[in-house]
Design an enzyme around this catalytic site. Structure first.
Site, PDB file in Angstrom:
ATOM      1  CB  SER A  33      -0.877  -0.121   1.096  1.00  0.00           C
ATOM      2  OG  SER A  33      -1.787   1.209   1.305  1.00  0.00           O
ATOM      3  NE  ARG A  34      -0.807   5.802  -4.148  1.00  0.00           N
ATOM      4  CZ  ARG A  34       0.042   6.012  -5.151  1.00  0.00           C
ATOM      5  NH1 ARG A  34       1.257   6.246  -4.999  1.00  0.00           N
ATOM      6  NH2 ARG A  34      -0.520   5.937  -6.354  1.00  0.00           N
ATOM      7  CG  HIS A  76      -6.129   0.095 -12.745  1.00  0.00           C
ATOM      8  ND1 HIS A  76      -7.110  -0.515 -13.329  1.00  0.00           N
ATOM      9  CD2 HIS A  76      -6.347  -0.078 -11.416  1.00  0.00           C
ATOM     10  CE1 HIS A  76      -8.096  -0.640 -12.629  1.00  0.00           C
ATOM     11  NE2 HIS A  76      -7.855  -0.531 -11.284  1.00  0.00           N
ATOM     12  CE  LYS A  94     -14.590  -3.916 -13.187  1.00  0.00           C
ATOM     13  NZ  LYS A  94     -15.350  -2.438 -12.766  1.00  0.00           N
ATOM     14  NE  ARG A 162     -14.429   3.501  -6.902  1.00  0.00           N
ATOM     15  CZ  ARG A 162     -14.984   2.780  -7.649  1.00  0.00           C
ATOM     16  NH1 ARG A 162     -14.910   3.535  -9.010  1.00  0.00           N
ATOM     17  NH2 ARG A 162     -15.652   1.910  -7.766  1.00  0.00           N
ATOM     18  CG  ASP A 175     -16.819   1.753 -11.642  1.00  0.00           C
ATOM     19  OD1 ASP A 175     -17.694   0.944 -11.057  1.00  0.00           O
ATOM     20  OD2 ASP A 175     -15.816   1.890 -11.008  1.00  0.00           O
TER      21      ASP A 175
END
Length: 322
Positions: A33-34, A76, A94, A162, A175
């Site tokens: 993770s960040r 991504h 995706k 988002r 999405d």
């Protein structure tokens, strides 16, 4: 044994982690993770032995054989590039990236390095979808003349969500619309004609979108996606001598109805456990065991051709993520 790493710690990452427990020969060993705190929480919750506070550290982990990229859309490309640079096979959620140019770059990088890369279009790995494709290939419904599919959710989403943010690849198309588009491509291939219309929201992302794909064979695909009302999430594949009806949700069915001319309707079903993500993990592991660098079920060509369609639609409806 395939030792998996998961890059990101959100909802989809958690569902994938749950389904890995159903995959023979799979083990979740690491998460990246960040922030170290987020990675540690996810690792503890899902039984990973190591937590990395950066994507680079996860990609460099010598105990990781493959990485599932579960970040939001806009990340991504960067995340997948990090995996490929480290020589790590990657399964990328995706939509693959936000546009054809970056998707093409990832595929070219993977091919040049001989590294496995696959879009996580789980619908293409679902056993019932594969069975429907087999029946179509056997001529069960004759020549396919049409595909209809819809994916709409009710919303509403707040402005900061988002799903509405341009910079995050927001809107219905990437999405939700990626599923109807991918189904049409799976059944009918690349269309010769693309027409679309959309109602855009104040952020400049699409709220309600209709797509018509035309084929020189005479086949037509009518597709829709939106976030202004819940649709049936169903799909139909129509042929000259029958049709296949995929129920809600058409992209993860546990059965479908086969209608043939002059025959009673036949329900074909299977007992599916888990969330449905295990089948794409199984496909990745099968490909790695066979030394493949791309999946026959979700080939690079399908990813790039579907992204070409999504780019064409975006150009027509006036949506940009810049």
């Amino acid at each position: 044994m395939t030792r998996w790493g998961i890059l990101a710690t959100g909802h989809i990452a958690a569902r994938f982690a749950e389904d890995l427990r159903l995959v023979p020969g799979a083990e979740l060993v690491a998460v990246g993770s960040r922030t170290a705190e987020s990675a540690e929480r996810f690792a503890e919750r899902h039984g990973a032995t190591r937590a990395h506070g950066t994507w680079d550290d996860l990609a460099a982990d010598p105990e990781v054989d493959a990485i599932y990229v579960a970040t939001p859309h806009a990340a991504h490309y960067e995340a997948a590039r990090t995996c490929l640079a480290a020589g790590k096979p990657a399964l990328v959620e995706k939509p693959f990236t936000l546009d054809l140019a970056t998707s093409t770059e990832l595929v070219q990088t993977a091919r040049a390095g001989g590294v496995f890369l696959m879009e996580a279009m789980w619908m293409r790995c679902n056993p019932l979808i594969l069975r429907a494709c087999e029946l179509i290939a056997e001529g069960a419904i004759g020549t396919v003349t049409g595909v209809r599919a819809d994916f709409g959710v009710a919303g509403p989403f707040p402005p900061e969500h988002r799903m509405r943010a341009r910079a995050l690849g927001g809107g219905a198309l990437l999405d939700l619309g990626v599923y109807p588009v991918s189904l049409a491509h799976l059944i009918l291939g690349v269309p010769q004609h693309v027409r679309s219309w959309a109602k855009l929201g104040p952020e400049g992302t699409d709220e309600n979108t209709g797509i018509v794909l035309g084929y020189d064979s005479g086949a037509v695909a009518t597709l829709s996606c939106g976030m202004v009302g819940a649709t049936g999430l169903t799909a139909s594949i129509i042929g000259t001598t029958g049709r296949i009806e995929l129920p809600d949700p058409f992209f993860r069915p546990d059965g479908f109805v086969l209608h043939r001319a002059d025959s009673p309707a036949e329900t074909i079903s299977a007992e599916l456990v888990g969330n449905g993500y295990q089948y794409e993990a199984i496909e990745v592991q099968r490909c790695l065991a066979e030394g493949l660098t791309e999946s026959p079920l979700v080939p690079h060509s399908a990813t790039l051709e579907s992204m070409t369609l999504l780019d064409d639609v975006r150009a027509q409806i006036g949506v940009s993520y810049l």
